[in-house]
Design an enzyme around this catalytic site. Structure first.
Site, mmCIF file in Angstrom:
data_model
loop_
_atom_site.group_PDB
_atom_site.id
_atom_site.type_symbol
_atom_site.label_atom_id
_atom_site.label_comp_id
_atom_site.label_asym_id
_atom_site.label_seq_id
_atom_site.Cartn_x
_atom_site.Cartn_y
_atom_site.Cartn_z
ATOM 1 N N GLY A 1 32.857 -78.034 -33.681
ATOM 2 C CA GLY A 1 32.441 -78.409 -32.494
ATOM 3 C C GLY A 1 31.237 -78.002 -32.154
ATOM 4 O O GLY A 1 30.589 -77.199 -30.840
ATOM 5 N N SER A 2 29.829 -78.206 -32.790
ATOM 6 C CA SER A 2 28.543 -78.404 -32.723
ATOM 7 C C SER A 2 28.369 -79.060 -31.590
ATOM 8 O O SER A 2 27.292 -78.648 -30.664
ATOM 9 C CB SER A 2 27.765 -79.102 -33.917
ATOM 10 O OG SER A 2 27.878 -80.223 -33.869
ATOM 11 N N ASN A 3 28.708 -80.466 -30.554
ATOM 12 C CA ASN A 3 28.574 -80.353 -29.801
ATOM 13 C C ASN A 3 28.857 -79.749 -28.296
ATOM 14 O O ASN A 3 28.001 -79.703 -27.084
ATOM 15 C CB ASN A 3 28.459 -82.351 -29.619
ATOM 16 C CG ASN A 3 28.392 -82.633 -29.990
ATOM 17 O OD1 ASN A 3 27.002 -83.312 -29.512
ATOM 18 N ND2 ASN A 3 29.208 -83.753 -31.360
ATOM 19 N N LYS B 1 53.637 -88.619 -26.262
ATOM 20 C CA LYS B 1 52.431 -88.035 -26.419
ATOM 21 C C LYS B 1 52.002 -88.576 -24.861
ATOM 22 O O LYS B 1 51.695 -87.351 -23.925
ATOM 23 C CB LYS B 1 51.848 -89.475 -26.986
ATOM 24 C CG LYS B 1 50.590 -89.836 -26.464
ATOM 25 C CD LYS B 1 49.594 -90.121 -27.377
ATOM 26 C CE LYS B 1 48.355 -90.664 -26.977
ATOM 27 N NZ LYS B 1 47.356 -91.465 -27.600
ATOM 28 N N MET C 1 39.435 -86.191 -32.088
ATOM 29 C CA MET C 1 39.293 -87.338 -32.674
ATOM 30 C C MET C 1 41.211 -88.278 -32.663
ATOM 31 O O MET C 1 42.217 -88.028 -32.997
ATOM 32 C CB MET C 1 39.731 -86.957 -34.191
ATOM 33 C CG MET C 1 37.965 -86.610 -34.972
ATOM 34 S SD MET C 1 36.877 -88.385 -33.940
ATOM 35 C CE MET C 1 35.185 -86.809 -34.820
ATOM 36 N N ARG C 2 41.569 -88.161 -30.868
ATOM 37 C CA ARG C 2 42.382 -89.317 -30.818
ATOM 38 C C ARG C 2 41.973 -89.850 -29.564
ATOM 39 O O ARG C 2 41.636 -89.801 -28.815
ATOM 40 C CB ARG C 2 43.267 -87.907 -30.467
ATOM 41 C CG ARG C 2 44.215 -86.822 -30.511
ATOM 42 C CD ARG C 2 45.521 -86.109 -30.335
ATOM 43 N NE ARG C 2 45.641 -85.268 -31.135
ATOM 44 C CZ ARG C 2 46.222 -85.386 -32.122
ATOM 45 N NH1 ARG C 2 46.521 -86.224 -32.690
ATOM 46 N NH2 ARG C 2 46.767 -84.423 -33.009
ATOM 47 N N ILE D 1 43.007 -91.301 -26.387
ATOM 48 C CA ILE D 1 43.181 -91.038 -24.692
ATOM 49 C C ILE D 1 44.217 -92.504 -25.037
ATOM 50 O O ILE D 1 44.597 -93.750 -24.533
ATOM 51 C CB ILE D 1 42.181 -91.054 -24.124
ATOM 52 C CG1 ILE D 1 41.045 -89.869 -24.276
ATOM 53 C CG2 ILE D 1 42.580 -90.538 -22.913
ATOM 54 C CD1 ILE D 1 41.542 -88.426 -24.703
ATOM 55 N N ASN E 1 32.747 -90.148 -24.066
ATOM 56 C CA ASN E 1 32.537 -89.334 -25.272
ATOM 57 C C ASN E 1 31.457 -89.982 -25.926
ATOM 58 O O ASN E 1 30.354 -90.780 -25.599
ATOM 59 C CB ASN E 1 33.722 -91.531 -25.891
ATOM 60 C CG ASN E 1 33.592 -90.618 -27.085
ATOM 61 O OD1 ASN E 1 33.862 -89.969 -27.793
ATOM 62 N ND2 ASN E 1 34.118 -91.713 -27.976
ATOM 63 N N HIS F 1 29.771 -90.789 -29.789
ATOM 64 C CA HIS F 1 29.800 -91.071 -31.010
ATOM 65 C C HIS F 1 28.705 -91.232 -31.625
ATOM 66 O O HIS F 1 27.523 -91.949 -31.429
ATOM 67 C CB HIS F 1 30.648 -92.793 -30.804
ATOM 68 C CG HIS F 1 30.824 -93.278 -32.178
ATOM 69 N ND1 HIS F 1 32.433 -93.224 -33.191
ATOM 70 C CD2 HIS F 1 30.576 -94.412 -33.041
ATOM 71 C CE1 HIS F 1 32.072 -93.632 -33.691
ATOM 72 N NE2 HIS F 1 31.592 -94.235 -34.062
HETATM 73 C C1 GAR Z 1 30.445 -86.437 -33.626
HETATM 74 O O1 GAR Z 1 29.832 -86.531 -35.205
HETATM 75 C C2 GAR Z 1 30.948 -87.178 -32.168
HETATM 76 O O2 GAR Z 1 29.865 -87.499 -32.488
HETATM 77 C C3 GAR Z 1 32.061 -86.857 -33.718
HETATM 78 O O3 GAR Z 1 32.437 -86.126 -34.547
HETATM 79 C C4 GAR Z 1 31.441 -85.705 -34.135
HETATM 80 C C5 GAR Z 1 31.934 -83.967 -33.870
HETATM 81 O O4 GAR Z 1 30.961 -82.864 -34.293
HETATM 82 N N1 GAR Z 1 33.435 -88.153 -32.938
HETATM 83 C C6 GAR Z 1 33.334 -89.383 -33.368
HETATM 84 O O5 GAR Z 1 33.619 -90.175 -34.632
HETATM 85 C C7 GAR Z 1 34.004 -90.088 -32.738
HETATM 86 N N2 GAR Z 1 34.929 -91.604 -32.760
HETATM 87 P P1 GAR Z 1 31.234 -81.765 -33.170
HETATM 88 O O6 GAR Z 1 32.983 -81.280 -33.904
HETATM 89 O O7 GAR Z 1 29.952 -80.798 -34.574
HETATM 90 O O8 GAR Z 1 30.604 -81.498 -31.630
#
Ligand code: GAR
Length: 201
Positions: A11-13, A64, A89-90, A92, A106, A108
């Site tokens: 969850g850093s984002n 689902k 990570m699912r 939609i 999203n 990536h």
């Molecule tokens: C992030 O790097 C995001 O870009 C990636 O998961 C990480 C989540 O980090 N997303 C994917 O790979 C989507 N396919 P966070 O939980 O620290 O935000």
């Protein structure tokens, strides 16, 4: 603008978006954090930030479709306008997409369409490419597909390890996601003003 953030892990984002809001850099409110993993660290971040959080997984439902119907109910109950996937990570499904088409984005950690999936940073590093980056895009039914909104590139140097590259990518993400969100919000506001002017003419 009322956001819901969906996350599955650290969850850093989510934290970066919440902090941008606190600093007044992002004119939004996180009305809901939804997490599909009951032990994910993002839930602790939400508690510390006093942001309402809900967690359940598809395993808690017969299908689902029913899982997504419950998410949809929460989004509607909380009057969510935009869904922000941040490490959710699912894939939609049709239930959510039908109601949130063009209102779900999203992030990536690669230059899509290269290296989609759950190991975007590692896959680019191991492929030995000279550059990689971060992509923000609208969500469709695919894995990390959908119209691209913004991308930022970064060179992979000979000194980089997977750890240094991961850190650099995350630093870009934490700056880029709030910035792009604010641009989307500004554009939407301008459109609303234009529409109102047209209706008065
Ligand atoms: C992030 O790097 C995001 O870009 C990636 O998961 C990480 C989540 O980090 N997303 C994917 O790979 C989507 N396919 P966070 O939980 O620290 O935000």
């Amino acid at each position: 603008m009322k956001l819901a953030v969906f996350a599955s892990g650290s969850g850093s984002n989510f934290q970066a978006i919440a902090e941008a809001i606190q600093k007044g850099q992002l004119e939004a409110e996180i009305g809901l954090l939804f997490c599909d993993k009951k032990t994910a660290y993002v839930l602790q971040r939400a508690a510390a930030l006093q942001i309402p959080a809900v967690t359940f997984s598809p395993k808690d439902f017969p299908s689902k479709v029913q899982y997504e119907q419950e998410i949809l109910r929460l989004l509607e109950e909380n009057e969510i306008e935009l869904v922000v996937l941040a490490g959710y990570m699912r894939i939609i499904g049709a239930t959510l997409l039908a109601r949130f088409a063009n209102r779900m984005i999203n992030i990536h950690p690669s230059l899509l369409p290269a290296f989609p999936g759950i190991h975007g940073i590692q896959d680019a590093f191991e492929a030995g490419v000279a550059e990689t980056g971060v992509t923000i895009h609208y969500v469709d039914a695919g894995v990390d597909t959908g119209p691209i909104i913004a991308q930022e590139k970064i060179n992979i140097t000979t000194e980089d390890t997977l750890a240094t590259l991961t850190e650099k990518i995350h630093t870009i993400e934490h700056r880029l996601y709030p910035t792009v969100l604010q641009k989307l919000i500004t554009t939407q506001k301008e459109r609303a003003i234009d529409d109102e002017k047209k209706s008065l003419n």
